[in-house]
Design an enzyme around this catalytic site. Structure first.
Site, PDB file in Angstrom:
ATOM      1  N   ASN A   1       0.861  -1.188   0.000  1.00  0.00           N
ATOM      2  CA  ASN A   1       0.000   0.000   0.000  1.00  0.00           C
ATOM      3  C   ASN A   1       0.893   1.233   0.000  1.00  0.00           C
ATOM      4  OD1 ASN A   1      -2.430   1.548   0.254  1.00  0.00           O
ATOM      5  ND2 ASN A   1      -1.994   1.815   2.432  1.00  0.00           N
TER       6      ASN A   1
ATOM      7  N   SER B   1       4.912   6.827   2.306  1.00  0.00           N
ATOM      8  CA  SER B   1       5.468   5.527   2.701  1.00  0.00           C
ATOM      9  C   SER B   1       4.827   4.438   1.861  1.00  0.00           C
ATOM     10  CB  SER B   1       5.137   5.213   4.169  1.00  0.00           C
ATOM     11  OG  SER B   1       5.493   6.283   5.015  1.00  0.00           O
TER      12      SER B   1
ATOM     13  N   ASP C   1      -2.656   0.917   7.915  1.00  0.00           N
ATOM     14  CA  ASP C   1      -1.390   1.632   7.670  1.00  0.00           C
ATOM     15  C   ASP C   1      -0.324   1.291   8.724  1.00  0.00           C
ATOM     16  OD1 ASP C   1      -2.682   2.937   5.515  1.00  0.00           O
ATOM     17  OD2 ASP C   1      -3.448   4.483   6.852  1.00  0.00           O
TER      18      ASP C   1
HETATM   19  C1  GRF Z   1      -2.611   8.796  -2.798  1.00  0.00           C
HETATM   20  O1  GRF Z   1      -2.274   9.985  -2.126  1.00  0.00           O
HETATM   21  C2  GRF Z   1      -2.280   7.591  -1.962  1.00  0.00           C
HETATM   22  O2  GRF Z   1      -1.144   7.767  -1.168  1.00  0.00           O
HETATM   23  C3  GRF Z   1      -3.490   7.480  -1.070  1.00  0.00           C
HETATM   24  O3  GRF Z   1      -4.576   7.793  -1.932  1.00  0.00           O
HETATM   25  C4  GRF Z   1      -4.119   8.656  -2.964  1.00  0.00           C
HETATM   26  C5  GRF Z   1      -4.478   7.991  -4.260  1.00  0.00           C
HETATM   27  O4  GRF Z   1      -4.179   8.801  -5.373  1.00  0.00           O
HETATM   28  N1  GRF Z   1      -3.570   6.171  -0.470  1.00  0.00           N
HETATM   29  P1  GRF Z   1      -4.228   8.202  -6.841  1.00  0.00           P
HETATM   30  O5  GRF Z   1      -5.622   7.596  -7.010  1.00  0.00           O
HETATM   31  O6  GRF Z   1      -3.159   7.176  -6.957  1.00  0.00           O
HETATM   32  O7  GRF Z   1      -4.023   9.378  -7.759  1.00  0.00           O
END
Ligand code: GRF
Length: 215
Positions: free
Chosen positions: A120, A149, A158
């Site tokens: 993730n 991260s 997380d």
């Molecule tokens: C990203 O900021 C990721 O870290 C978080 O959700 C957002 C997803 O953005 N988990 P995208 O859909 O990849 O543009």
């Protein structure tokens, strides 16, 4: 399963929204790449731009509903999603699942079945600011540095072992949006870099767990 494999790894991406991290992974691992390629994309959101982009790129794309916990007290909806996901993952012989803006939490049996094979990305320097709105949490805490991260998924939210982080400054006049944008640029570098570490066998789940407990 241990990495490296003697063939390109099959990646699945799970995304609920925009899909910019999905894009970054697809660009980093095109079909001819010797490390890996993206064989399927799955979403809980039929309208997710990620799903439409994947379809346009010719990647097998799937949707299945995954209701929020409060609308799914028995967990039946989650079970339906996970059963569908398992069938697609097996059909495509997926080695690694990349969550990229996937806004749902898997059940313990699903996590156990895929332990060490689900990654993730989270827009904070974990263990700080887990969960929702991490950029807002960072601004509220007044930190001068934040980042992203890439981590393995475990039973918590997380909380799994961190594979790689990238840092950005936080400025006094930052808004949630300006900080999110600065972090997102780093996410697009971090996810492919973390995948290279995992796929080359340099950051296995077991090794990171060992490192965390033994130093
Ligand atoms: C990203 O900021 C990721 O870290 C978080 O959700 C957002 C997803 O953005 N988990 P995208 O859909 O990849 O543009």
């Amino acid at each position: 399963m241990t990495f490296p494999l003697d063939r390109p790894a099959n990646l699945a991406i799970f995304a609920s929204g925009r899909g910019s991290n999905m894009d970054a992974i697809v660009r980093a691992f095109p079909p001819e790449n010797s490390f890996a390629h993206v064989v399927m994309v799955m979403s809980d959101n039929a309208q997710a731009p990620a799903l439409h982009k994947a379809t346009a790129l010719g990647i097998a794309s799937y949707h299945s509903s995954f209701p929020l916990r409060k609308h799914d007290p028995t967990g039946h909806g989650r079970q339906v999603f996970e059963q569908a996901a398992t069938a697609y993952l097996c059909h495509h012989s997926v080695d690694l699942i990349c969550l990229a803006g996937f806004m749902r939490i898997f059940s313990a049996p699903f996590n156990d079945a895929w332990r060490g094979r689900i990654l993730n990305i989270h827009p904070s320097l974990l263990p700080d600011f887990k969960g929702l709105y991490p950029q807002r949490q960072a601004l509220k805490a007044g930190v001068t540095e934040s980042g992203c991260s890439v981590h393995y998924v475990d039973a918590g939210v997380d909380t799994g072992p961190v594979i790689l982080q990238r840092r950005v400054p936080v400025y006094p006049d930052d808004t949630e949006d300006s900080l999110a944008e600065r972090i997102l640029r780093e996410e697009h570098i971090a996810y492919p870099a973390a995948l290279r570490l995992v796929l080359s066998g340099q950051a296995s789940y077991q090794a990171l767990i060992r490192e965390a407990s033994c130093g």
